[in-house]
Design a protein around this motif. Structure first.
Motif, PDB file in Angstrom:
ATOM      1  N   LEU A 182     -12.577   3.203   9.345  1.00 55.46           N
ATOM      2  CA  LEU A 182     -11.516   3.085   8.582  1.00 55.46           C
ATOM      3  C   LEU A 182     -10.801   2.065   8.762  1.00 55.46           C
ATOM      4  N   SER A 183     -10.877   1.517  10.184  1.00 57.99           N
ATOM      5  CA  SER A 183      -9.970   0.260  10.602  1.00 57.99           C
ATOM      6  C   SER A 183     -10.390  -1.002   9.759  1.00 57.99           C
ATOM      7  N   ILE A 184     -11.788  -1.082   9.498  1.00 55.96           N
ATOM      8  CA  ILE A 184     -12.243  -2.129   8.960  1.00 55.96           C
ATOM      9  C   ILE A 184     -12.155  -2.084   7.336  1.00 55.96           C
ATOM     10  N   THR A 230       0.977  -1.381   0.037  1.00 54.98           N
ATOM     11  CA  THR A 230       0.075  -0.037  -0.135  1.00 54.98           C
ATOM     12  C   THR A 230       0.843   1.224  -0.006  1.00 54.98           C
ATOM     13  N   MET A 231       2.137   1.169   0.092  1.00 52.47           N
ATOM     14  CA  MET A 231       3.090   2.196   0.154  1.00 52.47           C
ATOM     15  C   MET A 231       3.392   2.921  -0.952  1.00 52.47           C
ATOM     16  N   ASP A 232       3.630   4.168  -1.407  1.00 52.04           N
ATOM     17  CA  ASP A 232       4.001   4.703  -2.613  1.00 52.04           C
ATOM     18  C   ASP A 232       5.144   4.206  -3.139  1.00 52.04           C
ATOM     19  N   SER A 233       5.366   3.678  -4.246  1.00 51.15           N
ATOM     20  CA  SER A 233       6.726   2.935  -4.658  1.00 51.15           C
ATOM     21  C   SER A 233       7.637   4.089  -4.895  1.00 51.15           C
ATOM     22  N   ALA A 262      -3.208  -2.501   7.920  1.00 47.46           N
ATOM     23  CA  ALA A 262      -3.775  -3.180   6.797  1.00 47.46           C
ATOM     24  C   ALA A 262      -3.150  -4.702   6.497  1.00 47.46           C
ATOM     25  N   ASP A 263      -2.196  -4.860   7.048  1.00 56.18           N
ATOM     26  CA  ASP A 263      -1.516  -5.946   7.101  1.00 56.18           C
ATOM     27  C   ASP A 263      -1.826  -7.056   8.055  1.00 56.18           C
ATOM     28  N   PHE A 264      -1.093  -7.913   8.571  1.00 54.51           N
ATOM     29  CA  PHE A 264      -1.415  -9.008   9.461  1.00 54.51           C
ATOM     30  C   PHE A 264      -1.770  -8.388  10.895  1.00 54.51           C
ATOM     31  N   LEU A 265      -1.609  -7.256  11.141  1.00 53.72           N
ATOM     32  CA  LEU A 265      -1.927  -6.763  12.379  1.00 53.72           C
ATOM     33  C   LEU A 265      -3.522  -5.843  12.519  1.00 53.72           C
ATOM     34  N   LYS A 266      -4.007  -6.283  11.337  1.00 55.52           N
ATOM     35  CA  LYS A 266      -5.469  -5.683  11.211  1.00 55.52           C
ATOM     36  C   LYS A 266      -6.413  -6.039  12.444  1.00 55.52           C
ATOM     37  N   PRO A 267      -6.520  -7.130  13.054  1.00 50.48           N
ATOM     38  CA  PRO A 267      -7.195  -7.423  14.180  1.00 50.48           C
ATOM     39  C   PRO A 267      -6.767  -6.543  15.102  1.00 50.48           C
ATOM     40  N   ARG A 308      -7.358  -2.951   0.675  1.00 52.83           N
ATOM     41  CA  ARG A 308      -8.543  -3.411  -0.159  1.00 52.83           C
ATOM     42  C   ARG A 308      -9.863  -2.406  -0.621  1.00 52.83           C
ATOM     43  N   TYR A 309      -9.814  -1.250   0.202  1.00 55.70           N
ATOM     44  CA  TYR A 309     -10.818  -0.439   0.291  1.00 55.70           C
ATOM     45  C   TYR A 309     -10.359   1.195   0.173  1.00 55.70           C
ATOM     46  N   THR A 310      -9.569   1.418  -0.590  1.00 56.29           N
ATOM     47  CA  THR A 310      -8.488   2.659  -0.604  1.00 56.29           C
ATOM     48  C   THR A 310      -9.453   3.782  -0.482  1.00 56.29           C
ATOM     49  N   THR A 311     -10.545   4.036  -1.587  1.00 58.52           N
ATOM     50  CA  THR A 311     -11.250   5.160  -1.356  1.00 58.52           C
ATOM     51  C   THR A 311     -12.218   5.246   0.096  1.00 58.52           C
TER      52      THR A 311
END
Length: 249
Positions: A119-121, A40-43, A56-61, A126-129
């Motif tokens: 926003l955390s969900i 999700t980071m700008d390249s 948004a990664d594995f620490l989302k819970p 997956r839901y950028t907008t």
């Protein structure tokens, strides 16, 4: 007897602790993992992750759980202040304007809290907008809540000038509002201009500053731990007598 096991001032304490713990969990995980570059980071040059990148990664819970608990405690901290003033367990409101500002602050807290949870969900991967929409809702709600609180305490401070606690609380919240507003504007500029490293730093700082705002309600709610219903009802424009000492104000 119930007050022996429950006090409203627990909510800002728990909310602040959970929020700081959530932020530290996200930040330290990113650092310990070697500061990875998430998808999700700008390249193009982004090396510092946003909170939402890590969340948004594995620490989302963890991000969702921390956001939910913090949001509930945030709303209940403001509602507790409104309820306790109405019940006369802390210094009461002395005008309808103060009550209206208090309701506006609670409304802003509800809107901002809903934005934080959503926003955390709806993560940025997956839901950028939707994530950005709810981020704006969160920031806007917190600023509205802070403005309502500052205006309420400004009027309270004018009518309770003998109360140092009210004066201190007003200035703490006023400083928070100014700082948070400045950070929100800077964050918005960074997002618009895609200055991502600076934007990420500002986001982490803004989130930590929010902790101070939440924790400031501890000092507002603390007197209710030793007061009875109606004890402050008649204490309005003048200080209590020397024999009236339900709690140090």
């Amino acid at each position: 007897m119930a007050r022996r096991y429950f006090s409203w001032y627990w909510f800002p304490i728990v909310g602040s602790a959970v929020w700081v713990g959530t932020l530290l969990g996200l930040l330290l995980t990113w650092i310990i993992d070697g500061q990875p570059h998430y998808v999700t980071m700008d390249s193009q040059g982004q090396t510092i992750a946003y909170i939402s990148d890590v969340g948004a990664d594995f620490l989302k819970p963890l991000f969702i759980a921390g956001s939910v608990v913090t949001s509930i405690c945030f709303v209940l901290s403001l509602f507790g202040g409104r309820w306790l003033r109405h019940r006369g367990r802390i210094l009461p409101n002395t005008s309808w304007a103060q009550r209206i500002f208090s309701i506006i602050a609670i409304f802003g807290a509800v809107v901002g809290s809903a934005g934080l949870i959503l926003l955390s969900i709806f993560d940025t991967k997956r839901y950028t907008t939707l994530h950005r929409v709810f981020l704006a809702v969160f920031c806007g709600g917190v600023l509205v809540s802070a403005l309502g609180t500052v205006l309420e305490y400004w009027r309270l401070e004018r009518n309770h000038r003998w109360s140092k606690a009210i004066t201190y609380s007003f200035w703490i919240k006023a400083v928070f509002f100014v700082v948070e507003l400045g950070l929100a504007i800077a964050f918005g500029v960074c997002l618009t201009k895609e200055i991502n490293n600076a934007g990420a730093i500002i986001e982490w700082v803004t989130a930590l500053v929010f902790t101070g705002y939440l924790l400031s309600f501890l000092f507002d709610l603390l007197p209710a731990a030793r007061s009875r219903t109606g004890e402050f009802k008649d204490v309005e424009l003048t200080p209590p007598s020397s024999s009236y000492r339900p709690y140090r104000y």
